[in-house]
Enzyme design. Sequence first.
Site, mmCIF file in Angstrom:
data_model
loop_
_atom_site.group_PDB
_atom_site.id
_atom_site.type_symbol
_atom_site.label_atom_id
_atom_site.label_comp_id
_atom_site.label_asym_id
_atom_site.label_seq_id
_atom_site.Cartn_x
_atom_site.Cartn_y
_atom_site.Cartn_z
ATOM 1 N N ASN A 99 0.805 -1.226 0.000
ATOM 2 C CA ASN A 99 0.000 0.000 0.000
ATOM 3 C C ASN A 99 0.839 1.277 0.000
ATOM 4 O O ASN A 99 0.333 2.350 -0.354
ATOM 5 C CB ASN A 99 -0.938 0.012 1.207
ATOM 6 C CG ASN A 99 -2.220 -0.761 0.960
ATOM 7 O OD1 ASN A 99 -2.628 -0.966 -0.184
ATOM 8 N ND2 ASN A 99 -2.873 -1.187 2.032
ATOM 9 N N HIS A 340 -1.492 -7.816 5.335
ATOM 10 C CA HIS A 340 -0.107 -7.328 5.256
ATOM 11 C C HIS A 340 0.030 -6.053 4.415
ATOM 12 O O HIS A 340 1.066 -5.848 3.758
ATOM 13 C CB HIS A 340 0.812 -8.423 4.689
ATOM 14 C CG HIS A 340 0.630 -9.741 5.377
ATOM 15 N ND1 HIS A 340 -0.078 -10.778 4.812
ATOM 16 C CD2 HIS A 340 1.021 -10.177 6.602
ATOM 17 C CE1 HIS A 340 -0.098 -11.800 5.648
ATOM 18 N NE2 HIS A 340 0.553 -11.456 6.752
ATOM 19 N N CYS A 341 -0.988 -5.206 4.450
ATOM 20 C CA CYS A 341 -0.969 -3.936 3.700
ATOM 21 C C CYS A 341 -0.733 -4.162 2.211
ATOM 22 O O CYS A 341 -0.171 -3.298 1.522
ATOM 23 C CB CYS A 341 0.094 -2.981 4.252
ATOM 24 S SG CYS A 341 -0.104 -2.569 5.990
ATOM 25 N N ALA A 342 -1.157 -5.300 1.716
ATOM 26 C CA ALA A 342 -0.964 -5.631 0.299
ATOM 27 C C ALA A 342 -2.174 -6.405 -0.208
ATOM 28 O O ALA A 342 -2.078 -7.595 -0.538
ATOM 29 C CB ALA A 342 0.316 -6.436 0.116
#
Length: 386
Positions: A99, A340-342
Amino acid sequence: MRIYLDNAATSWPKPEPVYAAVERWMRDEGASAGRGAYREAQLAQREVDAARRGCAQLLGADDPDQVVFGGNATDGLNLAIFGLVRPGDRVLTTVSDHNSVLRPLAALGERAGVEVVRVPCDGQGFVDLDAWRGACRRPARLAAFLHGSNVTGAVQPVVEMAALAREAGALVLVDAAQSVGHLPVDVAELGIDLLAASGHKGLLGPAGTGFLWIRPGVEAELSPHRFGGTGADSDAPIAPAAMPQRFEAGSLNVPALAGVAAACEWLAERGVASLAAHEAELTARLLGGLESIDGVRIIGPPAGNRRAGVVSFTVRGYDPQEFAAMLDATYGVQCRAGLHCAPLIHRALGTHELGGAVRMSVGWSLTLADVDAALAAVDELAAAAI
């Protein structure tokens, strides 16, 4: 017992010289860098200069002044993306990205009509090179993508991707948060223009540190987005042109950068290649053990030189967050679960609807015995769900 397997978020423990360097500044120096001529202020500046030299050395970069410090890799990525991309530009990225790349580009798409092309990946998390090649057939302003994935551990073919992007006229920005300090990185060999990394992950420094390396000459195209005091050229109404002060308005986090300097020296003495070999051994042991556990699905590629020490997996019968919480509460095994911010890579690999995955990430201080203990914990919990 504490088995720490969350080094992709923040490395722990740090080498002893890092703790000593931070304490030295806190107790004995206590001054801002570039803000005075007295002895302690000069010592603080030397800490920053040493950190800058150390980071440049790890990247194979000739000029330390091309290293710009910020609070984290996100700072560096934001500086590069917002400083380079103009309204109406076309930018290339991938679904594998974090992100810290995806969200700045999404904001530019909404605010400035920027065209953002998100290239797909294969079933192991590697960027689809044919699709990337196709995306590079049209001109682009910037190509921004990761080196090592914080979800799959896949190490992307940066050299090939950068060469194709240059054919499209794009500047190349690499998110190296999961590779610097973990893997040998040489910016000249990669053929890139900018690289952002964290100070607190593989670099083994304190939290609140990160940097952006800028290839000489590219800074002329990059607009600063933070303005204020730089300790020099105070009479000028705008930011100075000199590097790195142009992009470092405000006082730097000197105690943390003292730690980064010590960490860089520690890494240089031991050799990143040697540490990478140790982490590769740990990763292979972790992957081999997980493959033998019934109900476990591994996300990402097999062990080898195209994989970093990040291993994500799902366990049949468990929500990832629940599984990670049980590992910690019952066995002292600490890891990360979720998206995981993805989010796009989880959508691509079919784990988004499961709530993401469990992620274990190795580090310099872990042993094979630590990995075996973590595997025994996973095995026992997985068996309980069958």
